[in-house]
Scaffold this motif. Structure first.
Motif, PDB file in Angstrom:
ATOM      1  N   ASN A 103     -20.773   3.519  65.426  1.00  0.00           N
ATOM      2  CA  ASN A 103     -20.720   2.757  64.178  1.00  0.00           C
ATOM      3  C   ASN A 103     -20.375   1.303  64.477  1.00  0.00           C
ATOM      4  O   ASN A 103     -19.213   0.922  64.595  1.00  0.00           O
ATOM      5  CB  ASN A 103     -19.674   3.365  63.234  1.00  0.00           C
ATOM      6  N   ARG A 104     -21.392   0.468  64.588  1.00  0.00           N
ATOM      7  CA  ARG A 104     -21.155  -0.956  64.865  1.00  0.00           C
ATOM      8  C   ARG A 104     -20.333  -1.617  63.769  1.00  0.00           C
ATOM      9  O   ARG A 104     -19.589  -2.565  64.036  1.00  0.00           O
ATOM     10  CB  ARG A 104     -22.492  -1.696  65.004  1.00  0.00           C
ATOM     11  N   ASN A 105     -20.481  -1.133  62.534  1.00  0.00           N
ATOM     12  CA  ASN A 105     -19.743  -1.729  61.422  1.00  0.00           C
ATOM     13  C   ASN A 105     -18.242  -1.489  61.528  1.00  0.00           C
ATOM     14  O   ASN A 105     -17.451  -2.167  60.866  1.00  0.00           O
ATOM     15  CB  ASN A 105     -20.254  -1.174  60.092  1.00  0.00           C
ATOM     16  N   ARG A 106     -17.846  -0.516  62.349  1.00  0.00           N
ATOM     17  CA  ARG A 106     -16.431  -0.290  62.635  1.00  0.00           C
ATOM     18  C   ARG A 106     -15.996  -1.064  63.872  1.00  0.00           C
ATOM     19  O   ARG A 106     -14.952  -1.716  63.885  1.00  0.00           O
ATOM     20  CB  ARG A 106     -16.162   1.210  62.862  1.00  0.00           C
ATOM     21  N   THR A 107     -16.835  -1.008  64.900  1.00  0.00           N
ATOM     22  CA  THR A 107     -16.448  -1.552  66.201  1.00  0.00           C
ATOM     23  C   THR A 107     -16.362  -3.070  66.208  1.00  0.00           C
ATOM     24  O   THR A 107     -15.402  -3.649  66.732  1.00  0.00           O
ATOM     25  CB  THR A 107     -17.444  -1.087  67.280  1.00  0.00           C
ATOM     26  N   LEU A 108     -17.356  -3.749  65.632  1.00  0.00           N
ATOM     27  CA  LEU A 108     -17.362  -5.213  65.650  1.00  0.00           C
ATOM     28  C   LEU A 108     -16.114  -5.804  64.998  1.00  0.00           C
ATOM     29  O   LEU A 108     -15.462  -6.673  65.593  1.00  0.00           O
ATOM     30  CB  LEU A 108     -18.631  -5.750  64.992  1.00  0.00           C
ATOM     31  N   PRO A 109     -15.726  -5.372  63.779  1.00  0.00           N
ATOM     32  CA  PRO A 109     -14.499  -5.934  63.192  1.00  0.00           C
ATOM     33  C   PRO A 109     -13.250  -5.643  64.026  1.00  0.00           C
ATOM     34  O   PRO A 109     -12.346  -6.489  64.088  1.00  0.00           O
ATOM     35  CB  PRO A 109     -14.414  -5.242  61.823  1.00  0.00           C
TER      36      PRO A 109
END
Length: 240
Positions: A103-109
């Motif tokens: 889940n990039r939307n979790r990892t990036l932040p």
């Protein structure tokens, strides 16, 4: 060849401590699952073989290793992808953050937050990466001229002595072949993996700056989705 500093040693020591409380198993499992995409037989898949070896060195249970491999054929399992982020740390040092995420939307932040909270920032794609080469890196539990000649004969590109070991560098495609040759020559391989190796290092000889850099590197390394952190910071002083 450049690329190693105090962070390399601290990261290994931290990994050993994390393994004792199981915190590292998620990272190792992700590395195994990604490697297994190229084949679930470690005999035929050298990347998987090295990932399994790394897991065993951390005393990861065989059942956990097998579950990670089995994710490849589990249609209900979340799909992992490898994503590398680039960052700048205190004193302008470069940081490469390798992640395995579903889940990039979790990892990036999470990565961005770890950087900004500790004096760093997320960098534009390509603005840091060009300062590094992607190389095979092998740690060999030997030093001296004979050991150096052995690893060079095995096909290594370069090797340097560090903390009573040889740090051996290879081309990406030659990592498994050189590792096998070194083991076949009778030397003990303590670790072998692909790493981002800095083309040149930024020397850090101020204790306060060094602490700030290590704080941001440590915060990134603590994230579950992060599998490796690399920097061109050459911390040359002891920090209490």
């Amino acid at each position: 060849m450049s690329g190693h500093s105090k962070w390399s040693t601290i990261k290994r020591e931290k990994g050993a401590k994390d393994a004792k409380r199981g915190a590292v198993f998620t990272k190792l499992g992700n590395m195994i699952a990604i490697s297994a995409r190229s084949g679930t037989d470690p005999v035929m898949n050298s990347a998987l073989a090295m990932a399994i070896e790394k897991a065993k060195q951390a005393n990861m249970p065989n059942a956990n290793i097998q579950r990670a491999i089995d994710r490849v054929n589990d249609k209900n399992a979340a799909v992992l992808e490898e994503v590398a982020y680039e960052g700048m740390g205190p004193a302008g040092v470069g940081i490469i953050i390798e992640t395995a995420t579903d889940n990039r939307n979790r990892t990036l932040p999470e990565v961005k937050n770890a950087l900004t909270k500790n004096g760093g920032r997320l960098a534009d794609a390509g603005s840091v990466m060009f300062q590094f080469d992607h190389k095979g890196v092998i740690r060999v539990a030997s030093v001296g001229e004979d050991a150096l000649l052995t690893v060079l004969d095995a096909g290594a590109e370069d090797a340097v002595e560090e903390d009573g070991e040889l740090i051996v560098y290879t081309e990406q495609k030659d990592l498994a072949k050189v590792r096998t040759a070194i083991v076949g020559a009778g030397l003990e391989v303590k670790d072998a993996e692909l790493q981002y190796v800095a083309k040149s290092m930024i020397e850090v000889d101020d204790a306060e700056t060094a602490r700030k850099i290590l704080k941001v590197l440590d915060a990134l390394d603590d994230l579950d989705d992060v599998v490796n952190v690399h920097t061109n910071a050459d911390i040359t002083i002891d920090i209490e």
